[in-house]
Design a protein around this motif. Structure first.
Motif, mmCIF file in Angstrom:
data_model
loop_
_atom_site.group_PDB
_atom_site.id
_atom_site.type_symbol
_atom_site.label_atom_id
_atom_site.label_comp_id
_atom_site.label_asym_id
_atom_site.label_seq_id
_atom_site.Cartn_x
_atom_site.Cartn_y
_atom_site.Cartn_z
ATOM 1 N N ALA A 4 -11.303 4.925 71.496
ATOM 2 C CA ALA A 4 -9.410 4.800 71.445
ATOM 3 C C ALA A 4 -9.388 4.001 70.452
ATOM 4 O O ALA A 4 -10.343 2.488 70.134
ATOM 5 C CB ALA A 4 -9.137 4.163 72.909
ATOM 6 N N VAL A 21 3.716 4.927 68.915
ATOM 7 C CA VAL A 21 2.633 5.112 67.562
ATOM 8 C C VAL A 21 2.984 6.170 66.742
ATOM 9 O O VAL A 21 2.887 5.429 66.128
ATOM 10 C CB VAL A 21 1.776 6.194 68.794
ATOM 11 C CG1 VAL A 21 1.265 6.840 67.950
ATOM 12 C CG2 VAL A 21 1.398 5.554 69.560
ATOM 13 N N ARG A 51 3.156 1.946 73.397
ATOM 14 C CA ARG A 51 2.902 3.280 74.402
ATOM 15 C C ARG A 51 3.369 4.541 74.609
ATOM 16 O O ARG A 51 2.858 4.854 75.656
ATOM 17 C CB ARG A 51 3.299 2.397 75.714
ATOM 18 C CG ARG A 51 2.487 0.499 76.413
ATOM 19 C CD ARG A 51 2.536 0.050 77.879
ATOM 20 N NE ARG A 51 4.445 -0.233 76.859
ATOM 21 C CZ ARG A 51 4.508 -1.406 77.026
ATOM 22 N NH1 ARG A 51 3.043 -2.779 76.818
ATOM 23 N NH2 ARG A 51 5.622 -2.551 76.395
ATOM 24 N N CYS A 100 -1.870 7.863 72.646
ATOM 25 C CA CYS A 100 -3.320 7.120 72.166
ATOM 26 C C CYS A 100 -3.795 8.059 71.258
ATOM 27 O O CYS A 100 -3.246 9.003 70.642
ATOM 28 C CB CYS A 100 -4.077 6.884 73.066
ATOM 29 S SG CYS A 100 -4.966 8.731 73.572
ATOM 30 N N SER A 158 -7.092 7.717 69.500
ATOM 31 C CA SER A 158 -9.186 7.403 68.860
ATOM 32 C C SER A 158 -9.254 7.949 68.187
ATOM 33 O O SER A 158 -8.690 8.541 66.992
ATOM 34 C CB SER A 158 -9.105 8.760 69.842
ATOM 35 O OG SER A 158 -9.850 10.421 69.978
#
Length: 99
Positions: free
Chosen positions: A2, A13, A8, A39, A41
């Motif tokens: 990540a 994001v 969050r 998230c 990655s």
């Protein structure tokens, strides 16, 4: 692995998308919404509890097209989410008449 992004939710994001590498991947917890945990990655393997959404480069393109199709307007956080989630589920840009 990540990539650290302190946001969050998907809306957070997407509002900070310029802070992550273009070749990164967005992952979101289901069910998808602006408030869904999200998230970023550096690979296509989503962390536990998350599913693939889009590559960062493609999400940026979706937001740019949203703006271009609306005479250069800058989308709000919810509008970015709507456009990105629409693209992720329909494999098409959000039409102007849906706004």
């Amino acid at each position: 692995m990540a990539i650290p992004v302190s946001a969050r939710s998907l809306i957070e994001v997407l509002d900070r998308l310029d802070e992550v590498p273009e070749d990164a991947t967005l992952h979101v917890a289901e069910p998808w919404s602006a408030a869904s945990p999200a998230c970023v990655s550096d690979d296509d393997c989503p962390p536990a509890g998350f599913v693939y959404l889009l590559e960062v480069e493609l999400a940026r393109q979706v937001i740019a097209v949203w703006s271009r199709w609306r005479d250069g307007a800058q989308p709000t956080g919810p509008q970015k989410c709507e456009a990105v989630l629409y693209y992720a589920t329909h494999d098409a840009y959000l039409p102007r008449d849906i706004d």
